[in-house]
Design a protein around this motif. Structure first.
Motif, PDB file in Angstrom:
ATOM      1  N   GLN A  29      -4.476  -0.848  -1.578  1.00 20.55           N
ATOM      2  CA  GLN A  29      -5.706  -0.208  -2.049  1.00 20.55           C
ATOM      3  C   GLN A  29      -6.805  -0.490  -1.022  1.00 20.55           C
ATOM      4  O   GLN A  29      -6.777  -1.538  -0.368  1.00 20.55           O
ATOM      5  CB  GLN A  29      -6.124  -0.820  -3.387  1.00 20.55           C
ATOM      6  N   PRO A  30      -7.798   0.421  -0.909  1.00 18.89           N
ATOM      7  CA  PRO A  30      -8.845   0.213   0.113  1.00 18.89           C
ATOM      8  C   PRO A  30      -9.511  -1.154   0.020  1.00 18.89           C
ATOM      9  O   PRO A  30      -9.793  -1.779   1.042  1.00 18.89           O
ATOM     10  CB  PRO A  30      -9.836   1.336  -0.180  1.00 18.89           C
ATOM     11  N   SER A  31      -9.745  -1.646  -1.202  1.00 21.23           N
ATOM     12  CA  SER A  31     -10.434  -2.945  -1.337  1.00 21.23           C
ATOM     13  C   SER A  31      -9.547  -4.091  -0.824  1.00 21.23           C
ATOM     14  O   SER A  31     -10.047  -5.044  -0.220  1.00 21.23           O
ATOM     15  CB  SER A  31     -10.831  -3.182  -2.791  1.00 21.23           C
ATOM     16  N   ASP A  32      -8.232  -3.986  -1.043  1.00 25.77           N
ATOM     17  CA  ASP A  32      -7.320  -5.020  -0.541  1.00 25.77           C
ATOM     18  C   ASP A  32      -7.160  -4.927   0.976  1.00 25.77           C
ATOM     19  O   ASP A  32      -7.067  -5.935   1.668  1.00 25.77           O
ATOM     20  CB  ASP A  32      -5.951  -4.904  -1.230  1.00 25.77           C
ATOM     21  N   ARG A  33      -7.129  -3.690   1.461  1.00 24.30           N
ATOM     22  CA  ARG A  33      -7.040  -3.509   2.914  1.00 24.30           C
ATOM     23  C   ARG A  33      -8.248  -4.147   3.599  1.00 24.30           C
ATOM     24  O   ARG A  33      -8.131  -4.806   4.629  1.00 24.30           O
ATOM     25  CB  ARG A  33      -6.972  -2.010   3.234  1.00 24.30           C
ATOM     26  N   ALA A  34      -9.417  -3.962   2.981  1.00 25.46           N
ATOM     27  CA  ALA A  34     -10.647  -4.520   3.563  1.00 25.46           C
ATOM     28  C   ALA A  34     -10.587  -6.047   3.650  1.00 25.46           C
ATOM     29  O   ALA A  34     -11.167  -6.647   4.550  1.00 25.46           O
ATOM     30  CB  ALA A  34     -11.854  -4.072   2.742  1.00 25.46           C
ATOM     31  N   LEU A  35      -9.876  -6.668   2.697  1.00 29.81           N
ATOM     32  CA  LEU A  35      -9.769  -8.135   2.717  1.00 29.81           C
ATOM     33  C   LEU A  35      -8.915  -8.627   3.883  1.00 29.81           C
ATOM     34  O   LEU A  35      -9.096  -9.730   4.371  1.00 29.81           O
ATOM     35  CB  LEU A  35      -9.148  -8.641   1.411  1.00 29.81           C
ATOM     36  N   LEU A  36      -7.952  -7.802   4.299  1.00 30.00           N
ATOM     37  CA  LEU A  36      -6.991  -8.254   5.319  1.00 30.00           C
ATOM     38  C   LEU A  36      -7.279  -7.741   6.723  1.00 30.00           C
ATOM     39  O   LEU A  36      -7.051  -8.442   7.701  1.00 30.00           O
ATOM     40  CB  LEU A  36      -5.570  -7.806   4.929  1.00 30.00           C
ATOM     41  N   GLU A  37      -7.759  -6.493   6.834  1.00 32.08           N
ATOM     42  CA  GLU A  37      -7.662  -5.829   8.140  1.00 32.08           C
ATOM     43  C   GLU A  37      -8.464  -6.490   9.253  1.00 32.08           C
ATOM     44  O   GLU A  37      -8.061  -6.462  10.403  1.00 32.08           O
ATOM     45  CB  GLU A  37      -7.959  -4.330   8.051  1.00 32.08           C
TER      46      GLU A  37
END
Ligand SMILES: [Zn+2]
Length: 260
Positions: A29-37
Motif C-alpha cells: 500500500q502507498p503508506s507502507d511503501r512510504a515507510l520503506l522506500e
C-alpha cells in the motif's frame, strides 16, 4: 484518507524503477511503501555471491528484482550442501518476520545475478512497528516461504529426480520469466543435491522428449505445458498456496516460448 506525502527527490530513481519489479514490494500500500522506500538501496548481486552464512546476524534484507534469484542452502559438516528454498522477485531474503538478533540458519547464495533492493533489517523492524498491514503482509509471505520448504521435504522423500528436476525448472522459469534459464547443469545438480552425471542423464532424457535444450550455460524450456505434465504436483501446490495467502500480489505473465 490522508497518505504521507513523498517528495520525488527523497527516493533514488533506481529504487523507484526497481520497486515495481519485486512483486512483494510492488504490492505494498502507498503508506507502507512510504515507510520503506527511503531506506532501500539499489544493488547488483553477483552469481555465487554469499548474502549470509549460517550464524551470521541477518542485518540486511534483500528483495530480488527482475530475474535475480538466490537460494537458501543447508550446509552439512562434510561440506556437502543442499538447497532448501529459492527466492526471486516474489519475495525477500533475510529477516522480515523475526525481530532483534537473527542468526541465519542457512547460507544464502545468489544463483542468478541481477538487481536487488537492499535494506537494513532494523529499518524493516521500525516500519513493522508502525504498520499492522506491513506486519501482516510479511507474516503471510513467511508462511508462503515455509510452505515451499515443507513441500520440498515431502518432494525430496517421495518424488523422482526427473519430476523434481521439472519442478525446479518450472519454479525457476516463474522467477526469471524467460524461456532461457541462465544456469548450467552443474548448478542444477548442486541445487537438486545430486551428482552432475545423474542430472546429465535426466536432462538428456528431457531433451530427447523435446521439453528442453541446453546451450552456452543456459537451459532453454521449449515446452512448458509438457514440462508441467512431467513435473510432480509440488510446483502447483506451492504456487496455489502462495496465490491464496497473498492475493494482493499480482499474477505474473510467463513467457512460454524461447526468444529465438
Ligand atoms: Zn515433488
Amino acid at each position: 484518507m490522508r497518505q504521507p506525502s513523498i517528495r520525488p527527490t527523497d527516493v533514488d530513481a533506481a529504487v523507484t524503477r526497481l520497486l515495481v519489479s519485486n512483486r512483494l514490494l510492488a504490492s505494498l500500500q502507498p503508506s507502507d511503501r512510504a515507510l520503506l522506500e527511503r531506506h532501500l538501496e539499489a544493488v547488483t548481486l553477483y552469481q555465487g555471491e554469499v548474502l549470509f552464512e549460517p550464524g551470521d546476524d541477518v542485518t540486511r534484507t534483500y528483495f530480488p528484482c527482475a530475474s535475480t534469484m538466490a537460494s537458501l542452502v543447508v550446509m552439512m559438516q562434510t561440506g556437502r550442501a543442499a538447497e532448501a528454498a529459492t527466492i526471486g522477485r516474489e519475495g525477500a531474503i533475510g529477516g522480515i518476520v523475526s525481530s532483534g538478533y537473527k542468526p541465519a540458519f542457512t547460507r544464502s547464495e545468489v544463483q542468478i545475478p541481477g538487481p536487488a533492493l537492499r535494506i537494513e533489517t532494523a529499518r524493516i523492524e521500525e516500519a513493522k512497528e508502525r504498520s499492522a498491514t506491513l506486519r501482516d503482509l510479511f507474516s503471510r509471505y513467511a508462511d508462503a516461504l515455509l510452505a515451499q520448504i515443507l513441500q520440498s521435504v515431502a518432494c525430496n522423500a517421495l518424488h523422482s529426480l526427473e519430476a523434481r528436476c521439472c519442478r525446479w525448472l518450472l519454479t525457476t522459469q516463474d522467477r526469471v520469466n524467460s524461456a532461457e534459464i541462465p544456469l548450467t547443469q552443474e548448478a542444477l545438480a548442486e541445487m537438486l543435491g545430486v551428482q552432475r552425471t545423474t542430472v546429465t542423464s535426466v536432462a538428456r532424457a528431457l531433451r530427447a522428449r523435446g521439453l528442453i535444450r541446453y546451450a552456452r550455460g543456459h537451459i532453454v524450456i521449449l515446452d512448458r505445458a509438457r514440462l508441467e505434465e512431467a513435473a510432480c504436483e509440488c510446483h502447483s501446490a506451492v504456487k496455489q498456496h502462495f496465490e491464496r495467502i497473498l492475493p494482493e500480489i499480482k499474477p505474473q505473465s510467463i513467457i512460454l516460448r524461447p526468444d529465438g
